[in-house]
Design an enzyme around this catalytic site. Structure first.
Site, PDB file in Angstrom:
ATOM      1  N   TYR A  26       0.683  -1.228   0.070  1.00 46.81           N
ATOM      2  CA  TYR A  26       0.048  -0.079   0.050  1.00 46.81           C
ATOM      3  C   TYR A  26       0.856   1.143   0.054  1.00 46.81           C
ATOM      4  O   TYR A  26       1.114   1.879  -1.074  1.00 46.81           O
ATOM      5  CB  TYR A  26      -0.877   0.019   1.387  1.00 46.81           C
ATOM      6  CG  TYR A  26      -1.932   1.053   1.248  1.00 46.81           C
ATOM      7  CD1 TYR A  26      -3.109   1.028   0.220  1.00 46.81           C
ATOM      8  CD2 TYR A  26      -1.918   2.265   1.916  1.00 46.81           C
ATOM      9  CE1 TYR A  26      -3.891   2.100   0.204  1.00 46.81           C
ATOM     10  CE2 TYR A  26      -2.635   3.388   1.798  1.00 46.81           C
ATOM     11  CZ  TYR A  26      -3.690   3.207   1.070  1.00 46.81           C
ATOM     12  OH  TYR A  26      -4.721   4.362   0.946  1.00 46.81           O
TER      13      TYR A  26
ATOM     14  N   SER B 124      -6.370   1.074  -4.365  1.00 45.30           N
ATOM     15  CA  SER B 124      -6.376   2.499  -4.105  1.00 45.30           C
ATOM     16  C   SER B 124      -5.173   3.068  -4.339  1.00 45.30           C
ATOM     17  O   SER B 124      -4.288   3.362  -5.442  1.00 45.30           O
ATOM     18  CB  SER B 124      -7.053   2.746  -2.894  1.00 45.30           C
ATOM     19  OG  SER B 124      -7.390   4.027  -2.841  1.00 45.30           O
TER      20      SER B 124
ATOM     21  N   ASP C  90     -17.642   3.761  -8.060  1.00 40.53           N
ATOM     22  CA  ASP C  90     -16.620   4.438  -7.055  1.00 40.53           C
ATOM     23  C   ASP C  90     -16.789   5.835  -7.254  1.00 40.53           C
ATOM     24  O   ASP C  90     -16.089   6.595  -8.136  1.00 40.53           O
ATOM     25  CB  ASP C  90     -15.313   3.598  -7.616  1.00 40.53           C
ATOM     26  CG  ASP C  90     -14.193   3.903  -6.527  1.00 40.53           C
ATOM     27  OD1 ASP C  90     -14.399   4.597  -5.692  1.00 40.53           O
ATOM     28  OD2 ASP C  90     -13.280   3.211  -6.653  1.00 40.53           O
TER      29      ASP C  90
ATOM     30  N   HIS D 298     -15.701   1.906  -4.112  1.00 41.87           N
ATOM     31  CA  HIS D 298     -14.429   1.540  -3.815  1.00 41.87           C
ATOM     32  C   HIS D 298     -13.964   0.370  -3.043  1.00 41.87           C
ATOM     33  O   HIS D 298     -12.865  -0.044  -3.043  1.00 41.87           O
ATOM     34  CB  HIS D 298     -13.657   2.823  -3.142  1.00 41.87           C
ATOM     35  CG  HIS D 298     -12.390   3.067  -2.969  1.00 41.87           C
ATOM     36  ND1 HIS D 298     -11.704   3.515  -4.163  1.00 41.87           N
ATOM     37  CD2 HIS D 298     -11.422   3.165  -2.123  1.00 41.87           C
ATOM     38  CE1 HIS D 298     -10.429   3.529  -4.089  1.00 41.87           C
ATOM     39  NE2 HIS D 298     -10.177   3.459  -2.778  1.00 41.87           N
TER      40      HIS D 298
END
Length: 731
Positions: A498, A578, A662, A697
């Site tokens: 991430y 993301s 999203d 999302h």
């Protein structure tokens, strides 16, 4: 603990939701029957280009797919493009020989009871439960610890496709009412309702245009605080920027139009405003400018009858989370002059910093959360990414430690200062979440809710290693797989990362990860910089001008796994969501030779226009503002996935995933990226996009859609990393 309204707007994880929706803009075209051979020589849909250029500080930047930014619900042309892309993608996925077996086995693994941490009010315990394969969790109440559970809210009947979810819940003092929010189709917008606990009836109260908001009750139980934005213009709900958030009080039984404005920042509509009640007495008003944990704070003593909140901390510089109180003295977790966190006491009658008293000093590990239960402070720390929990007196004396089952993640520990009872959850890669009841007075722990498993956790091994990044910085990484896995020739490996927004990615259980390991794959989690695993410095080293460190850390993780013989470049797949989707897109451009397959999910792919849509403007804390800063433009332009695709270079197989609803990272990011990737000469490996309908999302996504998506992704990377299913798998 976790009293603060969550305002993070760029995460993958799982945050707030709402009342978006609208008509489905796409349909999935029926794919041909599966064959034994995977299709090669794919013909991608034609994607038109437009003459669109922008001038950034003298640099001309082409954006030929700008038209794909249009909302799929409003643009027939974009909707047709989505349908054509999905037709190609699903035709390909249906040829993958292991897809059905993976879906069948994952469904079996998913079918076990799951519970949330309970909340106690008025002797009643409120919690969520999923009996296994329900699309949405059900909200229950029970009288006492041994009472019979009763369903209060079951969202599974709200929509035929299961895509309308129960989001936030907040129980009133005494347990008479539950305020709850509804999320439709994965959107960040929420509709708020109120339930009478005794009768089980939903009241007439209905609040609209709520987003990025908690629900926090007034001590009287007469109403609650929430945040909302002005209603967007017609047709712009899923793309327009969010400005002018305000904090309101809603009194039960009244219309939303009559709600009382509690706090606003008319001086700057970019400031977000939220609120929560501490100690059933103090309203804490949090002002934020972006995703950074840097706040201005106002406080209102509701018991003393103060007319309005008073600002006590100004300047968006540091993190503050208010824990509890004794009299008018508030306990606060902060990183002010303590990058890894500490606890201070603030007297509201003398709130200036020079009058603060340090209660728990900064330790060598990151202070994640603190609660005030049974007269003691429960402090949750991250020690090399795993949880440790210590107990302190209100004078700061260390008086004990919570004994956790192993190397994993614990959280919760909510409660009242005059009650020794608290609850927490614990999980790790190989152990699903179990809910424990803990007595802070005696130190005794007992199981409250534990799942019955369809697998043996002892069949798996979890280890943590440290590897050097490009600049020599030591980076932690977890590696998990079946104990009997033969690594003599390496194994298909899934590397996840991430690296942003001060978010710590901790070892926790996920059915999809278990399925990958059960099939014979290795799961690796690299805790790269940009997250919060080691405090403020770790975050700062991976954002703004330092963003390249994040990509270097992830690339170094892949190189380490290969050098150690865990895997090879032909067996290595990468995934991120993301901000992690941005990560995967960037490193695929930078090192396409290192990976066999890539899964960028709901990624931020256009780093020059991310701040033009919905919540994107908040992300400048991590990404900078390329619209207003030449230096930020140069940094972002150098790594932006959409702008740095390398024509004439062999790329790994890529499956992009996004969703039509999203409104966090709008799907135009993924649409433009895949269009550019398909147009470039990047070799014969497939470059596909999977576009989910009536999904956002991530939060609120129904179970059946999650299983379908991961079966597709695991089949895709399994095929391209040479994974061979065990005999009889999924039968």
């Amino acid at each position: 603990m976790n009293n603060k309204n969550t305002l993070f707007l760029g995460s993958a994880l799982f945050l707030l939701a709402a009342c978006g929706g609208g008509e489905e803009a796409t349909t999935e075209t029926a794919a041909p029957e599966a064959s034994e051979e995977v299709v090669v020589g794919l013909t991608y849909p034609e994607t038109k280009t437009v003459e669109q250029t922008d001038d950034f500080y003298g640099t001309t930047v082409s954006d030929p797919y700008r038209w794909l930014e249009d909302d799929v619900r409003e643009s027939e042309e974009v909707a047709e493009w989505v349908e054509a892309q999905n037709a190609v993608t699903y035709a390909y996925l249906d040829t993958l020989p292991m897809r059905d077996a993976i879906k069948a086995r994952m469904t079996e693994l998913w079918d076990y009871e799951k519970f949330s941490i309970p909340t106690e009010e008025g002797g009643k315990y409120f919690y969520r439960r999923n009996d296994g394969l329900q699309n949405q969790y059900v909200f229950y109440v029970q009288e006492g610890l041994d009472g019979e559970p009763r369903v209060l809210i079951d969202p599974n009947g709200w929509a035929t496709d299961g895509a309308t979810a129960l989001s936030a819940t907040s129980v009133s003092p005494g347990g008479e009412y539950v305020a709850y929010s509804i999320q439709d189709g994965g959107s960040d917008w929420r509709t708020v309702k109120v339930l009478n606990v005794e009768s089980g009836e939903t009241m007439d109260d209905s609040l609209e245009w709520v987003k990025f908001s908690g629900l926090s009750w007034h001590p009287s139980g007469e109403g609650f605080y929430y945040s909302r934005f002005p209603a967007p213009e017609e047709g712009a709900a899923f793309q327009s920027l969010n400005f002018d958030q305000k904090l309101y009080f809603h009194k039960l039984g009244t219309d939303q139009a009559a709600d009382t404005l509690v706090f606003e920042r008319a001086d700057n509509p970019e400031i977000g405003v939220s609120g929560y009640v501490v100690d059933k007495r103090f309203l804490i008003v949090v002002n934020s400018l972006g995703t950074d944990d840097a706040y201005e704070i106002a406080v209102q003593d509701l018991e003393a009858g103060e007319a309005e909140p008073t600002m006590i901390i100004e300047g968006f510089e540091d993190d503050y989370s208010f824990i509890g109180a004794e009299g008018r003295t508030l306990f606060v977790r902060t990183n002010r002059n303590a990058p890894k966190g500490r606890v201070v006491a603030i007297d509201l009658d003398n709130p200036l910093e020079e009058n603060w008293t340090e209660v728990i000093p900064e330790y060598g590990t990151v202070l994640v959360d603190v609660s005030y239960v049974g007269g003691k402070l429960i402090a949750e720390y991250l020690k090399d990414v795993a949880t440790t929990v210590l107990l302190f007196s209100t004078e700061g004396e260390e008086i004990g430690e919570v004994d956790l089952p192993g190397l994993g993640t614990a959280g919760g520990f909510e409660g009242a200062k005059d009650n020794a009872e608290t609850f927490y959850s614990y999980s790790s890669f190989d152990r699903p979440s179990t809910i424990y009841r803990y007595d802070v007075e005696t130190g005794e722990t007992e199981e409250f809710k534990a799942p019955e498993l369809t697998f043996n956790p002892d069949d798996y091994v979890v280890e943590q290693v440290f590897y050097p990044s490009k600049d020599g910085r030591e980076i932690p990484m977890f590696i998990a797989h079946k104990k009997d896995l033969d690594l003599s020739k390496g194994a298909p490996t899934h590397l996840y990362g991430y690296g942003g927004f001060n978010i710590s990615i901790r070892p926790s259980f996920d059915v999809t990860t278990l399925a990958w390991m059960e099939m014979g794959g290795v799961h690796a989690l690299a805790n790269i910089r940009g997250g919060g695993e080691y405090g403020r410095e770790w975050h700062d080293e991976g954002r703004l001008a330092n963003k390249q460190n994040v990509f270097d850390d992830f690339i170094a993780a892949g190189e380490y796994l290969i050098a150690e013989g865990v895997t090879s470049s032909d067996q290595l797949a990468i995934r991120g969501r993301s901000n992690g989707g941005l990560l995967v897109g960037a490193v695929t451009n930078q090192r396409p030779d290192l990976f066999a397959a890539a899964l960028p999910q709901v990624g931020v792919m256009d780093m020059l226009r991310f701040n033009k849509f919905t919540a994107g403007r908040y992300w400048t804390d991590d990404y900078g503002n390329p619209s207003e800063s030449e230096s930020d433009f140069k940094v972002n332009y150098a790594y932006s996935p959409y702008h740095n695709i390398r024509d004439g270079v062999e790329y790994p197989a890529v499956l992009v995933t996004t969703a039509d609803t999203d409104d966090r990272v709008v799907p135009g990011h993924s649409f433009k990226y895949i269009a550019a990737l398909q147009a470039a000469e990047t070799g014969s490996a497939p470059k596909l996009i999977r576009i989910e309908t009536r999904a956002g999302h991530g939060s609120g996504k129904p179970t059946d859609k999650i299983i379908e998506e991961f079966a597709d992704m695991w089949a895709f990377i399994g095929y391209h990393t040479g994974l061979e299913l065990p005999e009889g798998y999924g039968e």
